[in-house]
Design a protein around this motif. Sequence first.
Motif, short mmCIF file in Angstrom:
data_model
loop_
_atom_site.label_atom_id
_atom_site.label_comp_id
_atom_site.label_asym_id
_atom_site.label_seq_id
_atom_site.Cartn_x
_atom_site.Cartn_y
_atom_site.Cartn_z
N LEU A 192 0.84 -1.20 0.00
CA LEU A 192 0.00 0.00 0.00
C LEU A 192 0.88 1.24 0.00
CD1 LEU A 192 -2.76 1.57 0.64
CD2 LEU A 192 -2.11 1.30 3.04
N VAL A 193 0.70 2.12 -0.98
CA VAL A 193 1.33 3.44 -0.98
C VAL A 193 0.38 4.40 -0.30
CG1 VAL A 193 2.01 5.39 -2.42
CG2 VAL A 193 2.78 3.09 -3.00
N THR A 194 0.88 5.15 0.68
CA THR A 194 0.03 6.10 1.39
C THR A 194 0.87 7.25 1.94
OG1 THR A 194 -1.58 6.37 3.20
CG2 THR A 194 0.22 4.82 3.56
N HIS A 195 0.21 8.40 2.12
CA HIS A 195 0.82 9.52 2.83
C HIS A 195 0.27 9.62 4.26
CE1 HIS A 195 1.94 10.99 -1.24
NE2 HIS A 195 2.95 11.52 -0.58
N ASP A 196 -0.67 8.75 4.59
CA ASP A 196 -1.38 8.82 5.87
C ASP A 196 -0.71 7.88 6.87
OD1 ASP A 196 -3.21 8.49 7.97
OD2 ASP A 196 -4.94 8.83 6.66
N LEU A 197 -0.01 8.44 7.86
CA LEU A 197 0.69 7.61 8.85
C LEU A 197 -0.29 6.76 9.65
CD1 LEU A 197 3.42 10.00 10.32
CD2 LEU A 197 3.50 8.54 8.32
N GLY A 198 -1.43 7.32 10.00
CA GLY A 198 -2.42 6.56 10.75
C GLY A 198 -2.93 5.37 9.97
N GLU A 199 -3.16 5.58 8.67
CA GLU A 199 -3.60 4.48 7.80
C GLU A 199 -2.55 3.39 7.74
OE1 GLU A 199 -6.01 4.92 3.95
OE2 GLU A 199 -3.92 4.97 3.25
N ALA A 200 -1.29 3.78 7.59
CA ALA A 200 -0.20 2.80 7.51
C ALA A 200 -0.13 1.96 8.77
CB ALA A 200 1.12 3.53 7.27
N ILE A 201 -0.24 2.60 9.93
CA ILE A 201 -0.16 1.88 11.21
C ILE A 201 -1.35 0.95 11.38
CG2 ILE A 201 -0.19 2.15 13.72
CD1 ILE A 201 1.22 4.89 13.21
N ALA A 202 -2.54 1.45 11.07
CA ALA A 202 -3.76 0.67 11.30
C ALA A 202 -3.84 -0.57 10.41
CB ALA A 202 -4.99 1.55 11.10
N LEU A 203 -3.31 -0.48 9.19
CA LEU A 203 -3.50 -1.55 8.23
C LEU A 203 -2.33 -2.52 8.13
CD1 LEU A 203 -5.08 0.46 5.25
CD2 LEU A 203 -6.27 -0.82 7.04
N ALA A 204 -1.11 -2.02 8.26
CA ALA A 204 0.06 -2.78 7.83
C ALA A 204 0.68 -3.64 8.93
CB ALA A 204 1.12 -1.84 7.26
N ASP A 205 1.45 -4.65 8.47
CA ASP A 205 2.32 -5.43 9.36
C ASP A 205 3.67 -4.74 9.54
OD1 ASP A 205 0.57 -7.71 9.68
OD2 ASP A 205 1.04 -8.22 7.60
N ARG A 206 4.06 -3.95 8.55
CA ARG A 206 5.31 -3.19 8.62
C ARG A 206 5.18 -1.97 7.72
NH1 ARG A 206 8.87 -7.03 4.62
NH2 ARG A 206 10.41 -5.36 4.65
N VAL A 207 5.91 -0.93 8.08
CA VAL A 207 5.88 0.31 7.30
C VAL A 207 7.30 0.60 6.83
CG1 VAL A 207 5.37 2.77 7.29
CG2 VAL A 207 3.93 1.20 8.62
N VAL A 208 7.46 0.70 5.51
CA VAL A 208 8.75 1.01 4.91
C VAL A 208 8.78 2.50 4.59
CG1 VAL A 208 10.27 0.60 2.93
CG2 VAL A 208 9.00 -1.31 3.96
N VAL A 209 9.76 3.20 5.16
CA VAL A 209 9.90 4.65 4.98
C VAL A 209 10.98 4.92 3.94
CG1 VAL A 209 10.27 6.86 6.12
CG2 VAL A 209 9.27 4.95 7.40
N MET A 210 10.64 5.71 2.92
CA MET A 210 11.58 6.03 1.86
C MET A 210 12.06 7.47 2.00
SD MET A 210 9.70 4.14 -1.38
CE MET A 210 10.94 4.72 -2.55
N THR A 211 13.31 7.71 1.59
CA THR A 211 13.86 9.06 1.60
C THR A 211 13.31 9.84 0.41
OG1 THR A 211 15.75 8.54 0.19
CG2 THR A 211 16.01 8.15 2.56
N ALA A 212 13.62 11.15 0.41
CA ALA A 212 13.30 11.97 -0.75
C ALA A 212 14.11 11.48 -1.95
CB ALA A 212 13.61 13.43 -0.46
N ARG A 213 13.66 11.88 -3.14
CA ARG A 213 14.30 11.47 -4.38
C ARG A 213 15.80 11.76 -4.38
NH1 ARG A 213 11.27 14.34 -7.60
NH2 ARG A 213 12.78 15.97 -7.97
N PRO A 214 16.60 10.77 -4.79
CA PRO A 214 16.21 9.43 -5.21
C PRO A 214 15.81 8.57 -4.02
CG PRO A 214 18.60 9.59 -5.21
CD PRO A 214 18.08 10.96 -4.89
N GLY A 215 14.71 7.85 -4.16
CA GLY A 215 14.17 7.06 -3.07
C GLY A 215 15.10 5.95 -2.62
N ARG A 216 15.41 5.97 -1.35
CA ARG A 216 16.15 4.89 -0.70
C ARG A 216 15.35 4.45 0.52
NH1 ARG A 216 20.22 8.99 -1.54
NH2 ARG A 216 21.65 8.41 -3.24
N ILE A 217 15.66 3.29 1.07
CA ILE A 217 14.98 2.83 2.28
C ILE A 217 15.63 3.46 3.49
CG2 ILE A 217 14.28 0.84 3.66
CD1 ILE A 217 12.99 1.04 0.87
N LEU A 218 14.86 4.28 4.20
CA LEU A 218 15.35 4.94 5.40
C LEU A 218 15.07 4.11 6.65
CD1 LEU A 218 16.51 7.51 6.78
CD2 LEU A 218 14.16 8.36 6.90
#
Length: 266
Positions: A192-218
């Motif tokens: 799921l791609v989302t900008h909503d932190l609450g949505e990510a927490i409520a739905l997901a088993d894990r949340v992957v945070v990406m950096t600003a472009r170029p996207g890397r895994i933060l």
Amino acid sequence: MSVAAPGQEGIRIEAVSHRYGDVAILDGIRIESRPGQFIALIGPSGCGKTTLLDIMCGIRKHQSGNVLVGGRPPVEGRADTARMFARDALLPWRTASANIDFALKARRRPGNHDAITAQLLEDVGLTGFADNYPSQLSQGMRQRVALARTFSLESDFLFLDEPFGALDAQTKLVLQEKLLSLWERTRSTVVLVTHDLGEAIALADRVVVMTARPGRILADVPIDLPRPRSVSALQKTRAYHDLYAQLWDSLEQATASARLHPGGNA
């Protein structure tokens, strides 16, 4: 609806990079999921979340690295994948039930299509609206039809690109609950791609945070909250707010990287 079979492979992304001309979009992305896992992708606008989703579902070919979905390279139109967009993308000349039936026929799903469609419309709270056209439905109701259509495909892998981003807060909450209820039965692998932190927490088993472009895994943050979940009930818990604060800190770091590298090049 089918549940992911034991032993089925999940998603594996290894050192994936991508550019649009001279602009680096993704840089060395590595993500691995187990079957049936629900992953949320968050990050600053323009960090490559949707590009990465396009790569996973075969719409876009990555330029370097390796991607496997269910043990195979992604290809557009695979029968074991489904995509849901921010806007419903319903066929305006078909009724709610006919939009779902179109997906059932396209996927050649066996069974009584009328019964399957009726059950899915009931699942998303639209019993009584089967014969309404999209123009006769609110945006929230149209997204419910789109959600039912997505789950009608019985796909092992679901790729959701901000499906509730255009909705008001109350409608969004209702549809998040509907999504959780449907997913609890199918246990598809979801990104799921989302900008909503609450949505990510409520739905997901894990949340992957990406950096600003170029996207890397933060950061890759596990959401250790029990299931089944109630989206509204979770928001009243300390664990929810602790996770929210943790993800907010990560997003601040990602946003800071955008200020440091405003051109977006590696």
